[in-house]
Enzyme design. Structure first.
Site, mmCIF file in Angstrom:
data_model
loop_
_atom_site.group_PDB
_atom_site.id
_atom_site.type_symbol
_atom_site.label_atom_id
_atom_site.label_comp_id
_atom_site.label_asym_id
_atom_site.label_seq_id
_atom_site.Cartn_x
_atom_site.Cartn_y
_atom_site.Cartn_z
ATOM 1 C CG HIS A 172 -1.899 -1.163 1.171
ATOM 2 N ND1 HIS A 172 -3.213 -1.034 0.768
ATOM 3 C CD2 HIS A 172 -1.705 -2.467 1.444
ATOM 4 C CE1 HIS A 172 -3.786 -2.223 0.815
ATOM 5 N NE2 HIS A 172 -2.900 -3.121 1.226
ATOM 6 C CG HIS A 214 -1.757 1.138 -3.150
ATOM 7 N ND1 HIS A 214 -1.401 2.320 -2.547
ATOM 8 C CD2 HIS A 214 -2.777 0.642 -2.416
ATOM 9 C CE1 HIS A 214 -2.164 2.520 -1.485
ATOM 10 N NE2 HIS A 214 -3.024 1.519 -1.389
ATOM 11 C CG ASP A 242 -6.730 -0.393 -0.982
ATOM 12 O OD1 ASP A 242 -5.492 -0.451 -1.061
ATOM 13 O OD2 ASP A 242 -7.341 0.368 -0.193
ATOM 14 C CG HIS A 274 -6.698 -3.539 2.320
ATOM 15 N ND1 HIS A 274 -5.675 -3.815 3.205
ATOM 16 C CD2 HIS A 274 -6.883 -2.187 2.388
ATOM 17 C CE1 HIS A 274 -5.275 -2.690 3.781
ATOM 18 N NE2 HIS A 274 -5.983 -1.708 3.313
ATOM 19 C CG HIS A 285 -10.738 1.380 2.700
ATOM 20 N ND1 HIS A 285 -10.362 2.441 3.457
ATOM 21 C CD2 HIS A 285 -9.753 1.208 1.794
ATOM 22 C CE1 HIS A 285 -9.181 2.898 3.038
ATOM 23 N NE2 HIS A 285 -8.794 2.170 2.018
ATOM 24 C CD GLU A 342 -6.232 3.639 -0.630
ATOM 25 O OE1 GLU A 342 -7.187 3.808 0.146
ATOM 26 O OE2 GLU A 342 -5.367 2.775 -0.452
HETATM 27 ZN ZN ZN Z 1 -4.396 0.766 0.141
#
Ligand code: ZN
Length: 214
Positions: free
Chosen positions: A50, A54, A56, A60, A166, A178
């Site tokens: 992270h 990157h 997710d 995660h 998230h 992100e």
């Molecule tokens: Zn992340």
């Protein structure tokens, strides 16, 4: 089309680079070094999945969720809209309503973060983040990808809120990108390529994110 129109909106990765406050600093060291008689230069990199630009994966936040290698590639290639957020605290539904956001859209938020956060060598807070309400709004619109110009899509002060943001996106089938750097990028329509590295069952994958105007 003479010169490349592609704009690199990913972050350079380097030794000592910061990630989130709980991520290790990036460690890059030479494991083959011509100065020491080796025939080639070769580096070893240690970093969080992270750190830097990157994406997710559901895994995660959900142990049985899809890994980064299981997400459809076309999520990460295609038209995207850069929306410039004026609110200097957070992204709220009211500011999004005028944009006619539709199902399948890829939305990249350029906030005030891009103007300053990446000039700093340490983790910065407060930064502009996506509120729970805006996440719910975007999931309701059935977008396919959301991007933000700092370390995490949610706020820092309320960690539970950040988790909810998230989970809401990942449950809603929205990929989260992100640590984009949108400094100097004008709002508007672009083509995006930002394919994450293929970590098997990875919770995230680094991406070289690039855009060009449509
Ligand atoms: Zn992340």
């Amino acid at each position: 089309m003479s010169k490349s129109e592609w704009i690199d909106i990913s972050l350079p990765i380097y030794h000592g680079m910061i990630g989130g406050p709980r991520d290790p600093l990036v460690e890059m060291k030479l494991i083959r070094d011509p100065a020491k008689g080796d025939p080639v230069t070769m580096s070893q990199v240690t970093m969080s999945c992270h750190t830097g630009t990157h994406i997710d994966a559901p895994r995660h936040f959900f142990p049985d969720g899809a890994g980064i290698d299981e997400l459809p590639l076309d999520t990460f290639i295609g038209p995207a809209q850069v929306i410039e957020i004026k609110d200097t605290v957070s992204i709220k539904p009211a500011e999004l309503e005028k944009y006619n956001i539709k199902a399948g859209d890829r939305i990249l938020f350029k906030t005030n973060n891009s103007s300053w956060v990446y000039d700093k060598e340490t983790f910065q807070t407060p930064y502009v983040y996506i509120t729970k309400e805006a996440a719910t709004y975007l999931v309701g619109k059935k977008i396919r990808l959301v991007g933000i110009d700092y370390i995490t899509v949610g706020g820092f002060e309320d960690r539970e809120d950040n988790r909810i943001v998230h989970k809401n996106f990942l449950n809603g089938g929205v990929a989260i990108m992100e640590e984009l750097n949108l400094k100097g990028v004008k709002p508007g329509r672009y083509e995006l390529i930002a394919v994450p590295l293929r970590f098997r069952k990875g919770d995230a994958g680094h991406a070289r994110a690039i855009i060009r105007p449509l």
